[in-house]
Design a protein around this motif. Sequence first.
Motif, PDB file in Angstrom:
ATOM      1  N   LEU A 358       0.819  -1.172   0.110  1.00  0.00           N
ATOM      2  CA  LEU A 358       0.050   0.006  -0.010  1.00  0.00           C
ATOM      3  C   LEU A 358       1.075   1.212  -0.036  1.00  0.00           C
ATOM      4  CD1 LEU A 358      -2.869  -0.904   2.438  1.00  0.00           C
ATOM      5  CD2 LEU A 358      -2.927  -0.878   0.038  1.00  0.00           C
ATOM      6  N   ASP A 361       1.778   2.164  -3.363  1.00  0.00           N
ATOM      7  CA  ASP A 361       0.606   2.536  -4.065  1.00  0.00           C
ATOM      8  C   ASP A 361       0.961   2.111  -5.680  1.00  0.00           C
ATOM      9  OD1 ASP A 361      -1.059   5.908  -4.471  1.00  0.00           O
ATOM     10  OD2 ASP A 361      -1.711   3.704  -4.610  1.00  0.00           O
ATOM     11  N   ALA A 417     -10.259  -8.266   1.023  1.00  0.00           N
ATOM     12  CA  ALA A 417     -11.055  -6.820   1.236  1.00  0.00           C
ATOM     13  C   ALA A 417     -10.144  -5.731   0.982  1.00  0.00           C
ATOM     14  CB  ALA A 417     -11.329  -6.835   2.640  1.00  0.00           C
ATOM     15  N   ALA A 424     -10.734  -0.095  -5.882  1.00  0.00           N
ATOM     16  CA  ALA A 424     -11.983   0.882  -6.523  1.00  0.00           C
ATOM     17  C   ALA A 424     -11.374   2.165  -6.072  1.00  0.00           C
ATOM     18  CB  ALA A 424     -13.106   0.465  -5.564  1.00  0.00           C
ATOM     19  N   LEU A 426     -10.535   6.148  -8.623  1.00  0.00           N
ATOM     20  CA  LEU A 426     -10.724   6.936  -9.737  1.00  0.00           C
ATOM     21  C   LEU A 426      -9.849   6.872 -10.814  1.00  0.00           C
ATOM     22  CD1 LEU A 426     -12.553  10.180  -8.102  1.00  0.00           C
ATOM     23  CD2 LEU A 426     -13.367   8.789 -10.106  1.00  0.00           C
TER      24      LEU A 426
ATOM     25  N   ILE B   2      -7.779   0.741   4.085  1.00  0.00           N
ATOM     26  CA  ILE B   2      -7.627   2.030   3.242  1.00  0.00           C
ATOM     27  C   ILE B   2      -8.396   3.087   4.159  1.00  0.00           C
ATOM     28  CG2 ILE B   2      -8.170   3.330   1.063  1.00  0.00           C
ATOM     29  CD1 ILE B   2      -6.191   1.017   0.867  1.00  0.00           C
ATOM     30  N   PRO B  49      -2.562   5.275   0.495  1.00  0.00           N
ATOM     31  CA  PRO B  49      -3.014   5.649  -0.623  1.00  0.00           C
ATOM     32  C   PRO B  49      -4.198   6.625  -0.473  1.00  0.00           C
ATOM     33  CG  PRO B  49      -2.545   3.085  -0.266  1.00  0.00           C
ATOM     34  CD  PRO B  49      -2.489   3.765   0.959  1.00  0.00           C
ATOM     35  N   GLU B  79      -8.777  10.202  -4.868  1.00  0.00           N
ATOM     36  CA  GLU B  79      -8.641   8.942  -5.546  1.00  0.00           C
ATOM     37  C   GLU B  79      -9.935   8.028  -5.201  1.00  0.00           C
ATOM     38  OE1 GLU B  79      -4.718   8.428  -7.154  1.00  0.00           O
ATOM     39  OE2 GLU B  79      -6.429   6.898  -7.099  1.00  0.00           O
ATOM     40  N   ARG B  80     -10.492   8.254  -4.020  1.00  0.00           N
ATOM     41  CA  ARG B  80     -11.543   7.450  -3.651  1.00  0.00           C
ATOM     42  C   ARG B  80     -12.590   8.213  -2.925  1.00  0.00           C
ATOM     43  NH1 ARG B  80      -6.914   5.103  -2.632  1.00  0.00           N
ATOM     44  NH2 ARG B  80      -6.305   3.309  -3.878  1.00  0.00           N
ATOM     45  N   GLY B 103     -18.114   9.478  -9.945  1.00  0.00           N
ATOM     46  CA  GLY B 103     -17.032   9.469  -9.460  1.00  0.00           C
ATOM     47  C   GLY B 103     -17.046   8.722  -8.070  1.00  0.00           C
ATOM     48  N   ARG B 105     -16.703   5.347  -6.187  1.00  0.00           N
ATOM     49  CA  ARG B 105     -16.625   4.175  -6.316  1.00  0.00           C
ATOM     50  C   ARG B 105     -16.758   3.229  -4.853  1.00  0.00           C
ATOM     51  NH1 ARG B 105     -16.642   5.753 -10.701  1.00  0.00           N
ATOM     52  NH2 ARG B 105     -14.948   5.986 -12.156  1.00  0.00           N
ATOM     53  N   HIS B 106     -17.147   3.825  -3.983  1.00  0.00           N
ATOM     54  CA  HIS B 106     -17.161   3.351  -2.619  1.00  0.00           C
ATOM     55  C   HIS B 106     -18.552   3.727  -2.131  1.00  0.00           C
ATOM     56  CE1 HIS B 106     -13.087   1.743  -1.890  1.00  0.00           C
ATOM     57  NE2 HIS B 106     -12.778   2.555  -2.792  1.00  0.00           N
ATOM     58  N   ASP B 149     -14.246  -0.822 -11.166  1.00  0.00           N
ATOM     59  CA  ASP B 149     -13.926  -1.578  -9.956  1.00  0.00           C
ATOM     60  C   ASP B 149     -14.604  -0.745  -8.765  1.00  0.00           C
ATOM     61  OD1 ASP B 149     -10.741  -2.202 -11.193  1.00  0.00           O
ATOM     62  OD2 ASP B 149     -12.380  -3.775 -10.685  1.00  0.00           O
ATOM     63  N   VAL B 150     -15.550  -1.081  -7.955  1.00  0.00           N
ATOM     64  CA  VAL B 150     -15.993  -0.681  -6.934  1.00  0.00           C
ATOM     65  C   VAL B 150     -15.853  -1.481  -5.473  1.00  0.00           C
ATOM     66  CG1 VAL B 150     -17.706   0.732  -8.285  1.00  0.00           C
ATOM     67  CG2 VAL B 150     -18.453  -1.514  -7.397  1.00  0.00           C
ATOM     68  N   ALA B 151     -16.359  -0.801  -4.643  1.00  0.00           N
ATOM     69  CA  ALA B 151     -16.298  -1.905  -3.432  1.00  0.00           C
ATOM     70  C   ALA B 151     -17.546  -1.248  -2.431  1.00  0.00           C
ATOM     71  CB  ALA B 151     -15.055  -1.508  -2.596  1.00  0.00           C
ATOM     72  N   SER B 153     -19.067  -1.441   1.203  1.00  0.00           N
ATOM     73  CA  SER B 153     -18.737  -1.653   2.654  1.00  0.00           C
ATOM     74  C   SER B 153     -19.913  -1.503   3.544  1.00  0.00           C
ATOM     75  CB  SER B 153     -17.856  -0.518   3.084  1.00  0.00           C
ATOM     76  OG  SER B 153     -16.427  -0.747   2.687  1.00  0.00           O
ATOM     77  N   VAL B 179     -17.325  -5.898   1.312  1.00  0.00           N
ATOM     78  CA  VAL B 179     -16.127  -6.867   1.497  1.00  0.00           C
ATOM     79  C   VAL B 179     -15.260  -6.279   3.038  1.00  0.00           C
ATOM     80  CG1 VAL B 179     -15.271  -6.812  -0.952  1.00  0.00           C
ATOM     81  CG2 VAL B 179     -14.848  -4.724   0.507  1.00  0.00           C
ATOM     82  N   THR B 180     -15.948  -5.313   3.546  1.00  0.00           N
ATOM     83  CA  THR B 180     -15.552  -4.842   4.902  1.00  0.00           C
ATOM     84  C   THR B 180     -16.696  -4.215   5.778  1.00  0.00           C
ATOM     85  OG1 THR B 180     -14.994  -2.501   4.697  1.00  0.00           O
ATOM     86  CG2 THR B 180     -13.422  -3.920   4.346  1.00  0.00           C
TER      87      THR B 180
END
Lengths: 428, 232
Positions: A358, A361, A417, A424, A426, B2, B49, B79-80, B103, B105-106, B149-151, B153, B179-180
Amino acid sequence: MTARTKQRLVVALVGVSSPGYSSLANAYLSQCVKRDPRLPEIWMSTPEFDTATDPWWIAYQLLDLDVVPDVIGFSVVCWNARIVYEVIRIIKAVHPSIYIVAGGPEVGPLAVKTLAAQPGIDAVVRGEGEFALPELLLSIVRGGDPSSVAGVSARVGDGVESGPKRTLIEDLDSVPSPYPAGVDIPTDGSAFIETYRGCPHSCGYCYEGKGSTRIRSFSWERIAADIERVASVPGMRSFSFIDPVFNLTVDRLTHLSDLLAPWAARGIRLHTVEVDIERVDDAAAQLLVRAGVVSVETGPQSVGSLALIECRRTFNPSRFLAGVAACRRAGISVECDLIVGLPGDTVEDVLDGVRFVLSADPGRMQLSTLHVLPGTDLWHRSEELGLVFDHAAPHELISTPTIDFADLRRLEVLGNATASLYRARLTP
Amino acid sequence: MIAFAHIDIGGVSSAACSRCPTRTSTPSREVESILRDIKMNVESWSSGPGPNISFVGAEPFAHPHLPHLISAAAESGCERIRLRTDGGALGLSGNASGALHAGVRHIELQMLAGDAQTHDGLTGRPGLHLAATGGAAEFLRAARESGLDVALSGRVPACRHNTASIIGAVLTLARAGAVTILVDPVDGYELPHEVVSGALRAATVSGAALHGPGISPFPADPWFVLADGAAS
C-alpha cells in the motif's frame, strides 16, 4: 490400446483453462504432432474449455465429436486437475479403449504417483512434451511400448514403468511455432507468446525453472515472427508474454521493445507482463511503454526476512519502491503480489507486506494463499518446514508452524477486502 | 485498511436508531463549508493511498448539492470517494449509475439489523431494509456493466437497542457484497464479547473483513485501530 499398426490416428488435445486463458501447451503440442513425418494421418482437434464448465459436459462434448478420438491428451495444472480427473473418469467409463495421456506441471513431477492414483490415465509425459508426445503416439501406432519412450511413464500390465529422463530441448527453434498460418489466434488478450524457457530465479514455491536457473531462448528471428504473426491478426487489441521475467536483461528488453514498438504504435497493448521491478528505472519503464506495456505484475510475495531466506528470494525495499514509482510515472499499472503462508512468515509479516505494498501505491495488489506445487522446493521440503497442505490439487496450504489454519483464512478475507478497497479508485 | 477522511454534510443519518436519545437533527451544512473541508483534507492527506473522502452525516442522496460535491471531490484529486448511505435511494431512477459516473467508487451501506422488521422498526422507515439491499445490488450491477471497480462496505451502528441484531446485520451486509464491515458502537456503548466474536465469525465465513474500535481478528495491532475517520 491393442497392438496394431494404425493408418490414421484421431487425437484430441484438451485444454481446461481459467476464463480468459487458453492452453499454449496444446498449441505447441498439436503443431509438433501434425508435423512429425513418422506419424500416419493425424486427425487433430484442440478443444478448449474453461474451469467453470461442468466436467460431465466436457466429457460429453469430447465423446460427441464427429469421430471418437483414439487418444485424448490433457494439459494438467493445479487449477484444473480435479476437473480433468473427473472428465477422464467419465470418458474411461464410457470408452475404456480411448488412450488417455496427461502432461503438465501437476502430473509431470509425480508421474508414477499420478498413474497410481488415477486409473483412467494411461501415460504421463514428464517435462517438455513437444517431442515426447509424438514419440509416444508413434509407439502407440506401431504397437510398441509407450513406457520405453524417453520422458514418458505408462501403464504396463498391472504396473507402471518409466522411460529414461528426456533432456531439455536445447534448440527451441526446432519446436514449431504455436501460431502458424491458418491457426485462429484470440484477439481479446488471451494469446501469449513465449520467448524463453527457464527462470533466472529459483523461488521455492515456483516450478517455472524446474530446478534450474538456465535460460534457453528462442532465436530473435523466431520471436519476431511470432510477434508479427500474433500482432498482425485483424482486430488484435491485446496479448501478453508468459516469460517469468520480461526484463531479463537491458539488452533483451531493448530488443523486445524494438520489435513491439511498431505494433504498439498501432494501438496494440501488452497486459500483465511479469517483471523484476527492482531492475526497472525510468529508462526501462520507457522501453516498456514503447513496447505497448500497460500493466506489469511483480512481487514482493513477502517482506518477511525468514520467508525470503526459506524461499531463496531477495528483496530490496527501496529499489522495489523506486521501480514501482518509475512504472507509475510512465503510466504503467503495477500489480503487486503477496503470498500468504510462506514458511517463516507470521501474521504480522503478512500484514507488513500489505502495508508495504500500500505504501508503494502500485495500482493493484493481490494476495493469494500459498499452494504447495508438485516438484517445487517447498513441496520437497514441506515436512522439514512443517507445511501442512492439501495433497489433492490445487494443493492449498492448511497451516504452517507460524500461521495456523484459522489465521490463514482470516488473512485471506482481509487480503481480498484490502485489495478490493484499494482497487476501487478513480485513477487506474 | 484504506483510510477515509469523513466529510460531514450535516444532519442525521436516516439509518440511525430512532430510540437512541442522541438522534437529534442538525441542519445541513453550507456547500461552501463542505467544499473547504474537501480541499483541506485533500491537500493535507498523509494517510496512505489516497486522498480518500467519505461523505457522512445525513443521507447524501437527500442533499440537494450532492452531484456538485462529488464533482468537486473528484476534481480536487480524490482517489476514492465514498457515500455513507441508508441505501434507499441507490435503487431509484439512475442514482446508482449517476453516482458511479460522477466518481463514487465506494458505498458504505448502513444496517441496524439483518431482518426487515427490526431494521425498519429501529430506523422508523418502513421498507428501508428491502430498499437498502436492492440499492446495493443495483450499485454493484451498474459497476459491473460499466466495467468499473467498486467496493461495497457496511456499517453497523451498535447500541443497546440493536445488540441482538448485530450479527444478523453483519450477515446481511456480507451477503449483499460488503467486503468490509464496520461495527461502530454509538456513544461509547460497550458490545458484549460474545456479540463481537459472533460477528467476527459471521463476517469471516461470509468473506467480509470485520473491524471496529477494539475489534480485530488478530492480536492487538495498531493498524486495525486505524479505522475509518482516522484521517479526519
